[in-house]
Design a protein around this motif. Structure first.
Motif, PDB file in Angstrom:
ATOM      1  N   ALA A  94     -11.830 -11.478 -40.036  1.00 44.25           N
ATOM      2  CA  ALA A  94     -12.519 -12.750 -40.200  1.00 44.25           C
ATOM      3  C   ALA A  94     -12.734 -13.698 -39.119  1.00 44.25           C
ATOM      4  N   GLU A  95     -11.122 -13.956 -38.532  1.00 41.37           N
ATOM      5  CA  GLU A  95     -10.989 -14.675 -37.508  1.00 41.37           C
ATOM      6  C   GLU A  95     -11.567 -14.124 -36.327  1.00 41.37           C
ATOM      7  N   ARG A  96     -11.552 -12.960 -36.103  1.00 39.13           N
ATOM      8  CA  ARG A  96     -11.885 -12.592 -34.890  1.00 39.13           C
ATOM      9  C   ARG A  96     -13.434 -12.081 -34.692  1.00 39.13           C
ATOM     10  N   GLY A  97     -14.062 -12.378 -36.073  1.00 43.11           N
ATOM     11  CA  GLY A  97     -15.531 -12.138 -36.122  1.00 43.11           C
ATOM     12  C   GLY A  97     -15.780 -10.769 -36.413  1.00 43.11           C
ATOM     13  N   GLU A  98     -15.085  -9.826 -36.948  1.00 39.42           N
ATOM     14  CA  GLU A  98     -15.005  -8.406 -36.765  1.00 39.42           C
ATOM     15  C   GLU A  98     -15.601  -8.055 -38.455  1.00 39.42           C
ATOM     16  N   VAL A  99     -15.937  -9.013 -39.352  1.00 42.16           N
ATOM     17  CA  VAL A  99     -16.088  -8.320 -40.590  1.00 42.16           C
ATOM     18  C   VAL A  99     -17.746  -8.202 -40.586  1.00 42.16           C
ATOM     19  N   ARG A 100     -18.127  -6.922 -40.922  1.00 40.83           N
ATOM     20  CA  ARG A 100     -19.563  -6.646 -40.657  1.00 40.83           C
ATOM     21  C   ARG A 100     -20.246  -6.369 -42.229  1.00 40.83           C
ATOM     22  N   VAL A 101     -21.427  -7.257 -42.642  1.00 43.28           N
ATOM     23  CA  VAL A 101     -21.939  -6.975 -43.689  1.00 43.28           C
ATOM     24  C   VAL A 101     -23.140  -6.068 -43.445  1.00 43.28           C
ATOM     25  N   PRO A 102     -23.229  -4.692 -43.864  1.00 42.38           N
ATOM     26  CA  PRO A 102     -24.242  -3.725 -43.810  1.00 42.38           C
ATOM     27  C   PRO A 102     -25.257  -4.380 -43.949  1.00 42.38           C
ATOM     28  N   SER A 103     -26.535  -3.649 -43.063  1.00 39.57           N
ATOM     29  CA  SER A 103     -27.678  -4.125 -43.211  1.00 39.57           C
ATOM     30  C   SER A 103     -28.366  -3.624 -44.365  1.00 39.57           C
ATOM     31  N   THR A 104     -29.104  -4.203 -44.979  1.00 38.02           N
ATOM     32  CA  THR A 104     -29.831  -3.647 -46.383  1.00 38.02           C
ATOM     33  C   THR A 104     -31.232  -3.165 -46.253  1.00 38.02           C
ATOM     34  N   GLY A 105     -31.592  -3.392 -44.772  1.00 34.86           N
ATOM     35  CA  GLY A 105     -32.850  -2.862 -44.532  1.00 34.86           C
ATOM     36  C   GLY A 105     -34.117  -3.745 -44.810  1.00 34.86           C
TER      37      GLY A 105
END
Ligand code: AMP
Ligand code: GLY
Length: 423
Positions: free
Chosen positions: A411-422
């Motif tokens: 999270a600190e590195r900005g590496e958490v990705r929420v998958p796109s739901t389209g």
């Protein structure tokens, strides 16, 4: 107001810590407590699994409010017993606590309330388990239907391991579709009708860095979630929490206390992983670290049906991180009775919340459980809070203990990705 907190974990230490700073609280008791709660509250012995013992203690103490931390007393009816004794209680009765105590019950409530969750089969034979595993495919998710302290779930791509876990389960087995995407824990206070969401947090369930190893009760947490989509809390309240609270009330079992929604933000949208009937541990440590509103008044308002009258909650704009220091062997069989040194060397903005600790005969603090301490820190942002929390962890000396080094790192590195739901 005199408040009795039931439980003995770092969650309860966090509750006691917040309650102790609320001017409305004149007396504070924690039962059975631990070496940390004992510094802020009176300690009483208590078998938390005995509802009548909880109610008797509340009566003997002339408590104005009882706050029940763990799930076991709730599922067994401790809140019912306390209310029957005429004392306000923050915590659901046994009927409503089934939302945590039985995964099959939770699935039925969610279906009735149209709350999005993983598709699931409740199985009672090995053939049914095998068929459900093959219907969903890998990765396999196998859950014990009943309470298992966060350890009743296995997520694996090994079909044989999935079958073996199912064989170990006590009663029914729940097989679920696998949910991709990051997890969120959202706690909502409720009086059975009105809902007041707290800030979301993220927990780390696996024992080792990089989400390796078996599931635990939780090895660390942080808040806020800088990666969370805008409007996430509103969406969770609207689609998950309010419909669930409304459905439980409709069924004649209103839920009073804190409803904990464990969610995954998947490529197909928001999904409930599980509900708990109580505050999460270790998420409570970071959520309460950021709460500015006095806690006792809020819990009392929820316990007495007056949450609609409460002021909007105020939060610290900064961040909080907590890192669990676990005993050798956790989440398996652990060693206890080892001296813990260095607690006094942990300096602000870090502080130590005790979990599995007790005071030995010579006054020294020794380990008494799997999760021993929750080293918590606040900071202007996640990086600052994280650095302070780990500095605190490094001061602790406990033979054989272990902790994760990557709490809040992605999270600190900005590496958490929420998958796109389209959509
Ligand atoms: P539970 O006891 O249901 O909260 O499950 C414990 C942990 O197992 C969750 O926090 C997830 O990390 C993982 N888990 C549970 N159910 C699923 C699922 N359907 N898909 C992926 N992971 C899951
Ligand atoms: N942190 C997970 C739980 O409290 O169940």
């Amino acid at each position: 107001m005199k408040v009795l907190v039931v439980g003995s974990g770092a969650r309860e230490h966090a509750l006691v810590r917040s309650l102790s700073t609320d001017p409305a609280v004149t007396e504070l008791v924690c039962a059975p407590g631990n070496a940390g709660t004992a510094e802020l509250a009176e300690t009483r012995p208590l078998d938390v699994s005995d509802p009548q013992a909880v109610a008797s203690l509340a009566t003997a103490e002339q408590a104005d409010l009882v706050v029940i931390g763990p799930e076991v007393p709730l599922v067994r009816g401790a809140a019912d017993a306390v209310r029957a004794a005429g004392i306000a209680c923050f915590g659901p009765g046994a009927d409503a606590a089934r939302i945590e105590g039985s995964k099959a019950f939770a699935k039925r409530v969610m279906a009735a309330a149209q709350v999005p969750t993983a598709m699931a089969h409740v199985c009672s034979t090995e053939d049914e388990v095998a068929a459900a595993l093959d219907a969903f495919g890998a990765p396999y998710v196998v859950k014990d239907d009943g309470l298992a302290a966060g350890k009743g779930v296995i997520v694996t791509s090994d079909r044989e391991a999935a079958l073996e876990h199912a064989r170990q389960c006590d009663g029914d087995v729940v097989i679920e579709e696998y949910l991709d995407g990051p997890e969120v824990s959202l706690f909502a206070l409720t009086d059975g009708t009105t809902v007041a969401p707290l800030v979301p947090a993220q927990d780390f369930k696996r024992v080792r860095d990089g989400d390796a190893g078996p599931n635990t009760g939780g090895m660390g947490a942080y808040s806020p979630l800088p990666w969370a989509p805008a409007g996430l809390v509103d969406e969770i309240v609207e689609r998950v929490v309010q419909p669930t609270v409304d459905e439980l009330r409709r069924q004649g079992t209103p839920f009073v206390g804190v409803l904990y929604a464990g969610l995954a933000l998947t490529s197909r949208g928001l999904r409930v992983i599980e509900f708990n009937a109580r505050f999460g541990d270790p998420e409570t440590q970071v959520v309460l670290a950021r709460l500015r509103t006095p806690l006792a008044g809020l819990l009392q308002a929820a316990a007495t049906g007056r949450l609609a009258e409460a002021e909007p909650l105020a939060w610290d704009a900064g961040a909080a991180v907590t890192v669990v220091v676990a005993a050798e062997g956790y989440p398996g069989k652990v060693t206890t009775g080892d001296p813990i040194e260095g607690i006094g060397d942990v300096i602000a903005p870090a502080y130590v919340l005790h979990a599995g600790t007790e005071t030995g005969p010579d006054g020294a603090v020794v380990s008494s459980g799997g999760r021993v301490l929750s080293v918590t820190a606040t900071g202007a942002d996640l990086a600052a809070a994280r650095a302070a929390a780990y500095e605190g962890v490094l001061a602790i000396r406990l033979r054989g203990s272990h902790y994760r080094t990557d709490i809040a790192l992605a999270a600190e590195r900005g590496e958490v990705r929420v998958p796109s739901t389209g959509d």
